[in-house]
Design a protein around this motif. Sequence first.
Motif, short mmCIF file in Angstrom:
data_model
loop_
_atom_site.label_atom_id
_atom_site.label_comp_id
_atom_site.label_asym_id
_atom_site.label_seq_id
_atom_site.Cartn_x
_atom_site.Cartn_y
_atom_site.Cartn_z
N ASN A 1 19.09 116.98 59.70
CA ASN A 1 18.22 116.25 60.61
C ASN A 1 17.01 117.10 60.91
OD1 ASN A 1 17.60 114.18 62.19
ND2 ASN A 1 19.50 114.23 63.38
N ILE A 2 15.87 116.49 61.01
CA ILE A 2 14.82 117.29 61.60
C ILE A 2 14.63 116.81 63.03
CG2 ILE A 2 13.53 117.95 59.54
CD1 ILE A 2 11.58 115.67 60.21
N THR A 3 14.57 117.74 63.90
CA THR A 3 14.35 117.38 65.30
C THR A 3 12.88 117.52 65.58
OG1 THR A 3 15.07 119.61 65.70
CG2 THR A 3 16.57 117.86 66.32
N PRO A 4 12.38 116.70 66.48
CA PRO A 4 10.97 116.76 66.78
C PRO A 4 10.59 118.18 67.22
CG PRO A 4 12.06 115.04 68.05
CD PRO A 4 13.11 115.75 67.29
N GLY A 5 9.51 118.64 66.72
CA GLY A 5 9.07 119.98 67.11
C GLY A 5 8.31 119.94 68.42
N SER A 6 7.14 120.53 68.41
CA SER A 6 6.41 120.65 69.67
C SER A 6 5.77 119.33 70.09
CB SER A 6 5.36 121.74 69.55
OG SER A 6 4.57 121.45 68.41
N GLU A 7 5.59 118.43 69.13
CA GLU A 7 4.95 117.16 69.50
C GLU A 7 5.85 116.37 70.44
OE1 GLU A 7 3.60 114.93 66.00
OE2 GLU A 7 3.97 116.82 64.92
N ALA A 8 5.22 115.62 71.29
CA ALA A 8 6.00 114.79 72.19
C ALA A 8 6.68 113.73 71.36
CB ALA A 8 5.10 114.16 73.22
N SER A 9 7.97 113.55 71.54
CA SER A 9 8.68 112.63 70.67
C SER A 9 8.91 111.28 71.34
CB SER A 9 10.01 113.24 70.28
OG SER A 9 10.78 113.40 71.43
N ASP A 10 8.63 111.17 72.58
CA ASP A 10 9.00 109.91 73.23
C ASP A 10 7.90 108.86 73.12
OD1 ASP A 10 7.45 111.52 74.72
OD2 ASP A 10 8.54 111.24 76.61
N ALA B 1 5.48 106.20 71.35
CA ALA B 1 5.66 105.37 70.18
C ALA B 1 4.78 105.83 69.03
CB ALA B 1 5.37 103.91 70.53
N SER B 2 3.58 106.26 69.33
CA SER B 2 2.69 106.62 68.23
C SER B 2 3.20 107.86 67.52
CB SER B 2 1.26 106.84 68.73
OG SER B 2 1.20 108.07 69.43
N SER B 3 3.77 108.75 68.29
CA SER B 3 4.36 109.92 67.67
C SER B 3 5.54 109.50 66.80
CB SER B 3 4.81 110.90 68.75
OG SER B 3 5.72 111.80 68.20
N ALA B 4 6.34 108.60 67.32
CA ALA B 4 7.49 108.11 66.55
C ALA B 4 7.03 107.49 65.25
CB ALA B 4 8.29 107.11 67.38
N ALA B 5 5.94 106.72 65.33
CA ALA B 5 5.45 106.05 64.13
C ALA B 5 5.04 107.08 63.08
CB ALA B 5 4.26 105.16 64.49
N HIS B 6 4.36 108.11 63.54
CA HIS B 6 3.92 109.15 62.61
C HIS B 6 5.14 109.84 61.98
CE1 HIS B 6 1.75 112.52 60.92
NE2 HIS B 6 2.60 113.34 61.54
N HIS C 1 6.89 107.73 59.39
CA HIS C 1 6.16 107.76 58.12
C HIS C 1 6.50 109.04 57.34
CE1 HIS C 1 2.81 106.29 55.65
NE2 HIS C 1 2.57 107.58 55.42
N GLN C 2 6.40 110.15 58.04
CA GLN C 2 6.69 111.43 57.39
C GLN C 2 8.14 111.51 56.89
OE1 GLN C 2 4.51 113.90 56.57
NE2 GLN C 2 3.09 112.29 57.19
N ALA C 3 9.03 111.00 57.71
CA ALA C 3 10.45 111.08 57.35
C ALA C 3 10.75 110.28 56.09
CB ALA C 3 11.32 110.60 58.51
N ILE C 4 10.07 109.15 55.95
CA ILE C 4 10.28 108.35 54.73
C ILE C 4 9.72 109.12 53.53
CG2 ILE C 4 9.58 106.25 53.51
CD1 ILE C 4 9.77 104.80 56.20
N LEU C 5 8.52 109.67 53.70
CA LEU C 5 7.94 110.43 52.59
C LEU C 5 8.85 111.58 52.19
CD1 LEU C 5 4.12 110.66 53.31
CD2 LEU C 5 5.41 108.94 52.09
#
Lengths: 847, 237
Positions: free
Chosen positions: A626-635, A637-642, A645-649
């Motif tokens: 699993n990758i856990t969210p790093g320093s970016e705010a994970s809660d 929605a826009s962060s989640a969207a990003h 996208h990355q997780a699929i790639l």
Amino acid sequence: MNKKQLLLLDGAMGTMLQKAGLKSGEKPELFGMEHPDVVAGIHRSYIEAGSDVIYANTFGVNSRKYEGCPIPVPDVIAANIATARQAADSCADRKVRVALDVGPIGELMEPLGTLSFEEAYECFREVVCAGEQAGADLVIFETMTDLNEVRAAVLAAKENTSLQIWVTMTFEKNGRTFAGTDPEAMALTLDALGVDAVGVNCSLGPEDLQPIVKRILTRTALPVIVKPNAGLPDPRTGLYAMTPERFAREMSAYLPVGIHILGGCCGTRPSFIEALRRMVRGDSSAQNPEDASACADALTDGEADAYDAVDRGILNGVCSAGRVVNLDGKVHTIGERINPTGKKRFQQALRDRDMNYIMKCAIDQTEAGADILDINVGLPGADEAALMTDVVRAVQSVTDLPLQIDSTKPEVIEAGLRAACGRVIVNSVNAEEETCRKILPIVKKYGSCVVGLALQKSGMPKDAAERIENVETILKFTDEYGIPRRDVIIDCLTLTISAQQDQAMETLHALEYVSKNYDVHCTLGVSNISFGLPQRKQITVSFLTQAMFCGLDLPIINPNQLEIMDAVASYRALSCQDESCSAYIERFANRQDTPVSAPAGSVSKAASGDLASGANTASVSGQAENITPGSEASDSASSAAHMLHQAILRGLPDEVRLQTQTLLESRSAMQIIEEYLIPALDEVGDRYEKQQLFLPQLINAANAASAGFDLIKDRIAKTDGESVSRGTIVLATVEGDIHDIGKNIVKVVLENYGYTVIDLGRDVPPQKIRDVAMEQNVKLVGLSALMTTTLPAMEKTIQVLREAGCTAQVVVGGAVVTAQYAQEIGADFYAKDAKETVDAARKVFGA
Amino acid sequence: MLEELCQNMVLTSLDHGKILRSMDARLGALSGEEDTQPDPDLIAALQEQIRQCETEVLKCASPRAVLRILPAEEIQPILSGHDICRLLSGCTEAVLMAVTLGSELEKRLMIEEVTNMSNAYVLDLCASQAVEQAADDLEQRLRVQILREEKYLTNRFSPGYGDYPIQMQGLLLDYLNAGRAIGLTLTPTNLMVPRKSITAVLGISPEPKPDLYGNCTHCPLQTKCAWRARGERCYQS
């Protein structure tokens, strides 16, 4: 027949025929029809040497091997049986029996090959009926390697003739047949099916077969047949060098262990049988008279006394072809997850015949350490018997765990027993006479184990005493049907403590009494105990542990719950079932205590890479970190969207699931699919086209996206919302072709673009494709063929679709398919790979 | 002699280069053209995936083989078409060969296709490479053996090559008694089960023969081969 007499079989037929002029490629049975005198001569020389049973020259006759032969199969059999019969009957000094000799059909059965169980059954039915009619005394299925093919053969003989049934399989030095059947599994399964003798033939010499024969003897009281080769062929000349005397000497080792049916296979001649006879005569003191009598009794009465087996220390068990689970009183878990009750997603899978989903359930439980898998397909309105057949076969194609067939409907149970290779458990009967009378005869016929619920029609038992009363009733019926106690598994019923708190102790008391006072096994559906309570695992684990202490040896549990399997492992260690705690140590040696919160910065290696994963997604076990969210705010929605996208790639399914979950709080299912999942997949597809990505990474990305789709599908299934499917596509590898990896890749990619795929599998007849395409009214059919030889089937399929007026468009692909060929056979699209199939789907369904 | 050769079937490692090359035949990515160079991490990840699949294949495969020598006067039935006749012309004997990796590997492939398609794909390529190597190895050992007798082995020719019909598969397996010898069978459409199997015919000649078929003329894929399109050949590694 003298009860203590040994039975001598004959030796090789094939090599004798070759010496007499049989040519390479010529069918021995047709040669036998043309030269009955030659074959009769061989039979006579074996009879003179001492054979009590001769094998007729019928080993290779069946409708599939004789396709195109102008002489009907029954005629070939009749002629060759007649030759043997005549030779046998002309023996003046003793009765010589004629065996209808039946070898493997010659094609591999599903799932590895294309021959279905039903086709195999039909093929054998014709042969055994012809053999019986022609006057054979018994049928021997020999040189078999696939236990499932043997089951088809035995059932065909049992259900259509009254011939005695003998079976010998051929094992390699590694102790397995080519198809992966174990000696123990063979013995358990065939003993259960009620054959009259089992054993081994071919492959090795007498001495080398000993370990295999010993393994068979631990599992059955039936007479055991040993028909070895004359040693191994000389590596330089290919000829068998063993002398008849040496052969007989090595065979003499079998007499003290109670083997009484002896013969020879490849490389043996009448002189070998002669030597055997001399050995047997000179060494009759080596026989154990008790064993000899049991053996002879069984042969003449047709059935061994089941209780005898206990006296002789024979181990009981259930099995698949490749794995045995001992019913030895130690704890063995039964995985409960293949069951649609209360599971919308599973119900959907059953309705859609989505076997992949069910196969995954089976693989997950296998990997989690379950010992046996329960199979329940109870779905209102469905053809449960047909479903049971399909599910059992699908599950057995991906796991070798033995099965428990879970239904109360006789027709569903029988479908399961027929489909399942090995020896299974039937779940269940109860203390109702009507139920017992319907189901126990089926249990008896297939020789399976059976679960008895301590329950009556009048309702749930009030206390332990009432449960025990019900158990007595069940045992009365199982005794009546001749089902040994050791094959009975009692379920003292788990009730939910949030509703009936006092019942937990009643269950345990009954369990303790039953396990101590009857020679039966005990099961319980453990999870039920905690229904409706918070932190269910706490109660479930505690109850499970107490129940195991009271004698529960076959708990039905969810093996995917770590704590439950941990409790079982601990109990096995505490109760000395796990010798030296070795399994416990192996399980826990590398286990870290779960941290209370995830450590900061625990970003996996892959997350730092630019694209599609490091080694983690490459792992064969399929476990991505699993990758856990790093320093970016994970809660947000826009962060989640990003991150989605990355997780699929990067091909990280767990991460995709996590971010999809977050997004579902603020976005609609459709929005997530259209705005995030699909664009990410498009980017992957684009990079693939530009050759910046390889196919495995494209598939990884698709798989990761599928974690998001699955979550959305689950959500929708729970809320009964509308479907998010972008369209339904039927996929099939055409008739005659068994290379379906390309089709499966296309399937994964299509599904992860949001299309619903009805996967008909491989070797699919045109008519089936047509029927499904028209019933489901699909707009696109995808056909795959790998080999030049199966291309015509592709053309035929399109023809059949068109003739039926099916309006679906057709996309074709596969190694040897070209755009030009696609056009010639009237396909609408040619796709060179998965990506192009998606392009075709977009043209058909829009967007 | 033949039995001895067949009893020593071992696979110890697979040629990763060939597996990578067959990955999807789009090798521009590897040949370093233009801006299509994938990043090194990606290749490294792929190589790790191949390593893991290789381990799995070596664990599940049980290579088995069977050989049979036919004297020239008995080869008539296995001849069909022009190409096999050319291969065997002037030969004193023909060798029939069948190699399989067994059914356990097949089962492993089926499981992986359900759980992880990406691995299934790589596993499948590794398995194909494995059976190819098993056959190469057997052929090589046979070649050495024949040379000792001062005779020469032609190259390997399989049903489906050139005009040698795939329908000959059944006859070859019958001649080799392959079902009984190594558990190798055919479907009614002449496909071998287990799938990772190879049958072939080779000639034994008193004189060395030029390699007649070591090119694309026999290959059913020649019209759509990505290697050929790039001017490369799959058999040149």
